[in-house]
Design a protein around this motif. Structure first.
Motif, PDB file in Angstrom:
ATOM      1  N   ALA A 242       0.849  -1.203   0.000  1.00  0.00           N
ATOM      2  CA  ALA A 242       0.000   0.000   0.000  1.00  0.00           C
ATOM      3  C   ALA A 242       0.882   1.249   0.000  1.00  0.00           C
ATOM      4  CB  ALA A 242      -0.944  -0.006   1.196  1.00  0.00           C
ATOM      5  N   GLN A 243       1.925   1.235   0.809  1.00  0.00           N
ATOM      6  CA  GLN A 243       2.842   2.373   0.826  1.00  0.00           C
ATOM      7  C   GLN A 243       3.547   2.538  -0.518  1.00  0.00           C
ATOM      8  OE1 GLN A 243       5.383   1.511   4.161  1.00  0.00           O
ATOM      9  NE2 GLN A 243       3.933   2.347   5.646  1.00  0.00           N
ATOM     10  N   ASP A 244       3.991   1.424  -1.086  1.00  0.00           N
ATOM     11  CA  ASP A 244       4.646   1.476  -2.409  1.00  0.00           C
ATOM     12  C   ASP A 244       3.703   2.016  -3.474  1.00  0.00           C
ATOM     13  OD1 ASP A 244       6.956   0.461  -1.315  1.00  0.00           O
ATOM     14  OD2 ASP A 244       6.673  -1.576  -2.092  1.00  0.00           O
ATOM     15  N   THR A 245       2.454   1.650  -3.356  1.00  0.00           N
ATOM     16  CA  THR A 245       1.455   2.123  -4.317  1.00  0.00           C
ATOM     17  C   THR A 245       1.382   3.648  -4.309  1.00  0.00           C
ATOM     18  OG1 THR A 245       0.141   0.108  -4.080  1.00  0.00           O
ATOM     19  CG2 THR A 245      -1.007   2.059  -4.914  1.00  0.00           C
ATOM     20  N   PHE A 246       1.283   4.211  -3.127  1.00  0.00           N
ATOM     21  CA  PHE A 246       1.161   5.667  -3.043  1.00  0.00           C
ATOM     22  C   PHE A 246       2.486   6.368  -3.336  1.00  0.00           C
ATOM     23  CE2 PHE A 246      -2.705   4.262  -1.033  1.00  0.00           C
ATOM     24  CZ  PHE A 246      -3.630   5.128  -1.605  1.00  0.00           C
ATOM     25  N   MET A 247       3.587   5.710  -3.034  1.00  0.00           N
ATOM     26  CA  MET A 247       4.895   6.280  -3.409  1.00  0.00           C
ATOM     27  C   MET A 247       5.004   6.365  -4.932  1.00  0.00           C
ATOM     28  SD  MET A 247       6.793   7.224  -0.911  1.00  0.00           S
ATOM     29  CE  MET A 247       8.357   7.306  -1.722  1.00  0.00           C
ATOM     30  N   ARG A 248       4.543   5.326  -5.595  1.00  0.00           N
ATOM     31  CA  ARG A 248       4.601   5.307  -7.059  1.00  0.00           C
ATOM     32  C   ARG A 248       3.718   6.406  -7.656  1.00  0.00           C
ATOM     33  NH1 ARG A 248       4.458  -0.470  -9.786  1.00  0.00           N
ATOM     34  NH2 ARG A 248       6.378  -0.580  -8.581  1.00  0.00           N
ATOM     35  N   ILE A 249       2.553   6.569  -7.090  1.00  0.00           N
ATOM     36  CA  ILE A 249       1.650   7.627  -7.565  1.00  0.00           C
ATOM     37  C   ILE A 249       2.316   8.991  -7.387  1.00  0.00           C
ATOM     38  CG2 ILE A 249      -0.532   8.830  -7.099  1.00  0.00           C
ATOM     39  CD1 ILE A 249      -1.747   6.053  -6.480  1.00  0.00           C
ATOM     40  N   TRP A 250       2.938   9.204  -6.229  1.00  0.00           N
ATOM     41  CA  TRP A 250       3.573  10.488  -5.950  1.00  0.00           C
ATOM     42  C   TRP A 250       4.806  10.704  -6.841  1.00  0.00           C
ATOM     43  CZ3 TRP A 250       2.523  14.998  -4.132  1.00  0.00           C
ATOM     44  CH2 TRP A 250       3.545  15.883  -3.829  1.00  0.00           C
TER      45      TRP A 250
ATOM     46  N   ILE B  74      -2.442  -0.388  -9.446  1.00  0.00           N
ATOM     47  CA  ILE B  74      -1.020  -0.297  -9.097  1.00  0.00           C
ATOM     48  C   ILE B  74      -0.686  -1.287  -7.975  1.00  0.00           C
ATOM     49  CG2 ILE B  74       0.755   1.197  -8.101  1.00  0.00           C
ATOM     50  CD1 ILE B  74      -0.573   3.539  -9.610  1.00  0.00           C
ATOM     51  N   ALA B  75      -1.533  -1.341  -6.962  1.00  0.00           N
ATOM     52  CA  ALA B  75      -1.303  -2.256  -5.845  1.00  0.00           C
ATOM     53  C   ALA B  75      -1.313  -3.713  -6.328  1.00  0.00           C
ATOM     54  CB  ALA B  75      -2.352  -2.049  -4.761  1.00  0.00           C
ATOM     55  N   GLY B  76      -2.264  -4.037  -7.192  1.00  0.00           N
ATOM     56  CA  GLY B  76      -2.332  -5.395  -7.738  1.00  0.00           C
ATOM     57  C   GLY B  76      -1.094  -5.742  -8.543  1.00  0.00           C
ATOM     58  N   ASP B  77      -0.617  -4.787  -9.349  1.00  0.00           N
ATOM     59  CA  ASP B  77       0.594  -5.021 -10.145  1.00  0.00           C
ATOM     60  C   ASP B  77       1.814  -5.234  -9.247  1.00  0.00           C
ATOM     61  OD1 ASP B  77      -0.955  -4.741 -12.407  1.00  0.00           O
ATOM     62  OD2 ASP B  77      -0.204  -2.729 -12.923  1.00  0.00           O
ATOM     63  N   ILE B  78       1.928  -4.412  -8.214  1.00  0.00           N
ATOM     64  CA  ILE B  78       3.051  -4.559  -7.283  1.00  0.00           C
ATOM     65  C   ILE B  78       2.973  -5.909  -6.576  1.00  0.00           C
ATOM     66  CG2 ILE B  78       4.104  -3.675  -5.160  1.00  0.00           C
ATOM     67  CD1 ILE B  78       3.268  -0.851  -6.075  1.00  0.00           C
ATOM     68  N   PHE B  79       1.764  -6.296  -6.173  1.00  0.00           N
ATOM     69  CA  PHE B  79       1.579  -7.580  -5.500  1.00  0.00           C
ATOM     70  C   PHE B  79       1.999  -8.734  -6.400  1.00  0.00           C
ATOM     71  CE2 PHE B  79      -1.114 -11.302  -4.651  1.00  0.00           C
ATOM     72  CZ  PHE B  79      -0.664 -11.618  -3.372  1.00  0.00           C
ATOM     73  N   VAL B  80       1.557  -8.727  -7.641  1.00  0.00           N
ATOM     74  CA  VAL B  80       1.898  -9.797  -8.581  1.00  0.00           C
ATOM     75  C   VAL B  80       3.402  -9.828  -8.830  1.00  0.00           C
ATOM     76  CG1 VAL B  80       1.625 -10.563 -10.978  1.00  0.00           C
ATOM     77  CG2 VAL B  80      -0.381  -9.916  -9.654  1.00  0.00           C
ATOM     78  N   SER B  81       3.988  -8.650  -9.002  1.00  0.00           N
ATOM     79  CA  SER B  81       5.432  -8.577  -9.215  1.00  0.00           C
ATOM     80  C   SER B  81       6.183  -9.136  -8.013  1.00  0.00           C
ATOM     81  CB  SER B  81       5.833  -7.123  -9.461  1.00  0.00           C
ATOM     82  OG  SER B  81       7.226  -7.008  -9.567  1.00  0.00           O
ATOM     83  N   ASN B  82       5.741  -8.757  -6.840  1.00  0.00           N
ATOM     84  CA  ASN B  82       6.356  -9.253  -5.609  1.00  0.00           C
ATOM     85  C   ASN B  82       6.188 -10.763  -5.500  1.00  0.00           C
ATOM     86  OD1 ASN B  82       7.625  -9.117  -3.110  1.00  0.00           O
ATOM     87  ND2 ASN B  82       5.712  -8.825  -2.021  1.00  0.00           N
TER      88      ASN B  82
END
Length: 163
Positions: free
Chosen positions: A35-43, A61-69
């Motif tokens: 969740a933090q990474d998601t908002f960091m990416r947006i910013w 974005i959160a889903g993409d980060i989760f899948v990548s992780n």
């Protein structure tokens, strides 16, 4: 997107995004991190979602980060498993070699001259000193030394030079 808009977006959707990832992963720490990474990416990318599509962007974005992780973890686990498999194969090979050598050793011991075998086992297995063996068997220390020497020569011939 200015700082106020970002703060509103963060305050409005952070907990929802975190819960979404938590429901997918079952890991509260991972959910918070993503969740933090998601908002960091947006910013960092200065994304300015269309009005009414902010939530969809956050979830995407959160889903993409989760899948990548997940893929990274899967690859890391696969790599670790292959390393463990290689090590267990080596351990298995070592165990087989050890078992073969042990069988040869036991066979050589059983075929060894009895006087040599008794003295050898008293020395190696019981940890007795030559003087103790000599007094127990009522023989000289020189006889103990000679029998041990002959036993070692025999084992050397049977286990090392016969291969």
């Amino acid at each position: 997107m200015n700082q106020n808009q970002f703060k509103q977006l963060f305050d409005l959707y952070f907990e929802q995004v975190r819960n979404y990832i938590f429901y997918r992963s079952g890991d509260p720490e991972l959910a918070t991190d993503i969740a933090q990474d998601t908002f960091m990416r947006i910013w960092e990318k200065q994304l300015d979602p269309e009005s009414g599509k902010e939530k969809a962007l956050c979830y995407k974005i959160a889903g993409d980060i989760f899948v990548s992780n997940y893929r990274k973890q899967k690859t890391a686990i696969k790599f670790a498993a292959s390393a463990v498999q290689k090590n267990s194969n080596m351990a298995t090979d070592d165990q087989i070699s050890y078992n073969e050598l042990k069988a040869k050793y036991e066979q050589a011991l059983s075929a060894m001259n009895e006087k040599q075998r008794v003295v050898f086992l008293m020395s190696r297995n019981d940890g007795l000193k030559y003087q103790e063996i000599a007094s127990t068997l009522n023989i000289s220390v020189k006889a103990v030394e000679k029998r041990i020497s002959k036993a070692l020569e025999y084992l050397d011939k049977q286990l090392i030079h016969e291969q």
